[in-house]
Design a protein around this motif. Structure first.
Motif: not given
Length: 196
Positions: A83-104
């Protein structure tokens, strides 16, 4: 020649290690999403498969009576890495908000730390709650859609953005519920210590 129990344990370990191995593969495909149209759906399919192995891993371990402290740790670590690794990749390509990734990701670090502290001091194993199971399922679904991003909009957001928002809310609720359980255990321990 190996016994049935040894073969079962080896198979369960293989599933867990496969989930770990697929994490950088999916991350690489997310980060290289431009080259071909098949990359994103394939990455989503691989992530969905990796997430599904978590469900089958747990069910098979209980059915085959192959649960162990190390196996539980490894299974949990594999989930968090995925979950964490793929979320970081999605943040890098602007698919997920950094704030959502931070919460998770922040929730996972907080709860894992507290679970370890409670287990180390009292030997108590804190089992996953219903909110924790819902949290994991919704996160897996939201991340799968964020990788693929079908062209479905609701108002100004894509479908995966709404799913990510729901995942963040459920993650927060799950964190509050776990904190209440941990605080109850810790306060009971403190009261017992003061009565001695």
């Amino acid at each position: 020649m190996s016994t049935p129990d040894e073969r079962a344990a080896a198979f369960l370990a293989f599933i867990t290690y496969l989930r770990i191995a697929l994490t950088p593969v999916v991350m690489a495909m997310v980060l290289a999403r431009g080259p071909a149209p098949w990359v994103e759906p394939t990455a989503a399919l691989l992530f969905g498969f990796a997430a599904a192995t978590d469900f089958f891993d747990g069910r098979l371990a209980r059915r085959w009576k192959q649960t162990s402290t190390f196996g539980s740790f490894l299974d949990t670590a594999a989930d968090k890495l995925l979950v964490s690794g793929v979320l970081l990749a999605l943040v890098a390509v602007d698919r997920v908000s950094p704030w959502v990734a931070f919460v998770i990701v922040g929730r996972e670090l907080l709860i894992m730390g507290l679970r370890g502290a409670v287990s180390a001091s009292d030997g108590i194993v804190v089992t996953p709650s219903m909110w924790g199971k819902w949290k994991a399922t919704i996160q897996f679904v939201a991340i799968t859609f964020a990788i693929w991003r079908p062209d479905v909009r609701i108002d100004d957001w894509y479908l995966d953005q709404w799913l990510m928002a729901v995942a963040a809310v459920v993650t927060i609720i799950s964190a509050v519920q776990y904190l209440a359980r941990f605080l109850s255990v810790l306060s009971d321990r403190d009261r017992t210590a003061s009565d001695r």
